[in-house]
Enzyme design. Sequence first.
Site, short mmCIF file in Angstrom:
data_model
loop_
_atom_site.label_atom_id
_atom_site.label_comp_id
_atom_site.label_asym_id
_atom_site.label_seq_id
_atom_site.Cartn_x
_atom_site.Cartn_y
_atom_site.Cartn_z
N ASP A 204 36.68 -4.11 76.78
CA ASP A 204 35.71 -3.03 76.94
C ASP A 204 36.46 -1.72 77.10
O ASP A 204 37.70 -1.69 76.99
CB ASP A 204 34.76 -3.32 78.13
CG ASP A 204 33.35 -2.81 77.85
OD1 ASP A 204 33.22 -1.61 77.53
OD2 ASP A 204 32.40 -3.59 77.93
N HIS A 276 32.54 0.49 72.65
CA HIS A 276 33.19 -0.12 73.83
C HIS A 276 34.66 -0.44 73.53
O HIS A 276 35.18 -1.47 73.93
CB HIS A 276 32.45 -1.39 74.26
CG HIS A 276 31.15 -1.09 74.95
ND1 HIS A 276 31.09 -0.69 76.27
CD2 HIS A 276 29.87 -1.12 74.51
CE1 HIS A 276 29.82 -0.49 76.61
NE2 HIS A 276 29.06 -0.73 75.55
N GLU A 341 25.50 -0.56 72.17
CA GLU A 341 25.66 0.81 72.67
C GLU A 341 26.71 1.62 71.89
O GLU A 341 27.56 2.28 72.48
CB GLU A 341 26.05 0.77 74.15
CG GLU A 341 25.01 0.10 75.02
CD GLU A 341 25.40 0.02 76.48
OE1 GLU A 341 24.60 0.46 77.31
OE2 GLU A 341 26.50 -0.49 76.79
#
Length: 622
Positions: A204, A276, A341
Site C-alpha cells: 500500500d 495505492h 480508490e
Amino acid sequence: MKKFAIIFIITVALSGCSWWNKPQEKPAEIIVGEINIIPKPNLITRIGGQFVLNSQTKIIAKNDSEIKLATTLNEILTDYYAFTLEITDQSDVENSITLSILESDNGVISAEGYTLKIEPQYIQIKGTERGVFYGIQSLAQIIPIDASGEISIPAAEITDAPRFSYRGMHLDVARYFMPVEFVKKYIGLLAQYKYSYFHWHLTDDQGWRIEIKKYPRLTDIGAKRRETVVGKNYRPYIGDGIPVQGYYTQAQIREIAAFAKAKYITIIPEIDLPGHSSAALAAYPKYGCKDNYQYKVQTTWGGFPDVFCPTEQTFLFIEDILSEVIDLFPDSPLIHLGGDEVMTDHWKESPFVRGLKLRENLKTESEVQSWFIRRIESFINSRDRKIIGWDEILGEGVGPGATIMSWNGFDPGVQAARGKHNVIMTPSTFTYFDHPQGDTNFEPLGLGDRLTLEDVYKFDPVPPQLNADDSVYIIGAQGCVWTEFMKLPEDVEYMTFPRVLALAEVLWSKQQGKNFVDFSKRLYKEFPKLDKNNVNYRIPKPVGLRNQKFSISEKASVDLASPIPNGKIYYTLDGTNPNQMSNLYQNPFVLKIEPNKSVELKVTVVKSDNRKSPVFVARYSR
Ligand code: ACM
C-alpha cells in the site's frame, strides 16, 4: 469424568459474581449447553450418555491423509491439554476416534461437510479431507478447556456443512508490519473457526512488505517509512518520529503459505494496483507518470495521486512482480490486484496517457483503468490464475473470470452477481473491523461508524434484491482488518476478536435459526480457549445491559450477567467511569427513578487477570 466434575465444582465455588453461583435466580440469561460450537453446526442430535476420552483412547487412521489429520488432532490435544493419543490403523478398537476420509462426490457428503458421531464407545468423524479437519475443530471445541485426565464428551451426532465456500479474513500488513509468528497465529485461529481464506494485503502507500528478488528496492526503500502521522489529524501534520519498517522474505512467505495450507486456508495475496502504489513508486519512480516528482512512502492516511503509468515498461515491471508472487503462492487460485480508490490526476496530466487514449480509443480515465486491469488480468490468466479485485474494477468492464469484492456497500456486489461474476461481500458497514466496536469515548481510535458484535452477527451476505439464480454468485464474505490505527498484534486481536467469531457463524451456519443470545452463550464458553491462545480479545458488554424505559408501575431492575467466565462487573450511577474501586455488581437491584427522569448506569467487566473491558453506558429512564 470425576476429575472434570471436581474441577467444575471448584470453578463454580471460586467464581466471583457470575450467574454460575446463583442458579435459582432470574435471569441466568446464559445457560450454557454442553455442546458449544462456533460456528453453529447445521444439526446436532443429542444421544444418551458420554464418551470418555482418556490416555487409552486411540485414533484410527488408515492412510496418509487420515494420519496427517490424526496428527492435527494430536497437536490440538497437546496445545490445550498437554497429551497425545496413539494412532493406529486397526479397526474396531473400543475407546477410539476414527477419522474417515470419503470422496466428495459420493452424494452423501459435500466438499466441506462432515459428520461427527460421538457414541459412548467411540467417536467417528467422516467427511472429505477438509471436512474431517472441520470435524476435528468441532470436536476440539466440545472438549472443556479446563478438562484433564478423563474428559467426558456428551454423546451426539452432528451433521454439518458450510453455507458459503468463501469464508475469509483479511489483514493489512502494509500500514503496520505484523511479525511472521503473529500472521501464523492469526491464520491458526481462523482455521479453528472454519475460515477458508486469508486475504493478505501486502502493499500500500505506506509500505511494501513482500520481497521481490528482481526489484530489491521495493523492500529496501518501500518497506520503510520515516514516521507516522499522529492520530487522524494531519492538518497540521504531527509525526510520531517513529520509523516503521518490515517485510516478509520469500522464505518467510513460503513458510506462511505452507502453514496456511496445512490449516486448509487458502491465501489470497494482494498487490494493490494501479493506485495505492506510493511505496512502490518511491522505490521505482520511473513507473509513475510524473517526472521530477517526489514519490515517497507515505506517512499519513487517505488517498494519494501516485499511480502506475500504463506504459509497456510498467507492465513488464508488474508482470515480473506478479510472476514471483504467483510462484510464492502455488495454492492460490486468485491473485488480488486491488484496483480501489485510484486517483487519476497524474493520468489526466500525462502526455503518454493522452496518446494511449487516442491509440486504444479510451474516452475517460475510468476506461484507462479498466484497460489497465484487463491487461494484467490476461497476464494472470496466462499463468492459470484468476484475478480478484475491489469493486472499482467493475469500472468499464472486466473479464468474466474476475471475482469482485464489494466493499462500497452491497450495490456493486449486486451488479457484479447480475453480471455473473463471483462476489465476495465486504461491505464496510458490516465487515470492516477497523470500525469501533462500541462507544468511541471508550474505544481505541478506529475508522468509520460503530460496528458492534451483534451488528456483525446480523449481517447477511446475500442481498434480498438478488433472485435465486443470481445469488449463487455470492460465494461468501470477508472481514477486513485495515491497520492504520493498529500498530501491534494485540491491537489487531482487540479489533478482530470476538467479531471474527460472529462472522464465522454468518459464513458457515444456516441463516434460519441464527440467534444472537444463543451465540453469546456459546461465545461465553469460547473465551477461555481464546485466553489459552493469548488472544487480546475485546470483552463484550454484560448480558442484559441496554437502554431501558420503565412505566410508572414497573420496577427499574438492573439485571446483568458477565459475558465471560469469572468476570466481575463494576458499576457507577454518578456519571464517573467505573473501575475496580467502584460498586461490585452481585445481584439484581432496583433503581429509584422519578417520573420523566433517567439514571445513567456505567459498567466495566474485569477478567480474573485484571484485564478490563471498555466502559459501557446504559440509560434507565421512566
Ligand atoms: C478499501 O477499503 N479501499 C478497499
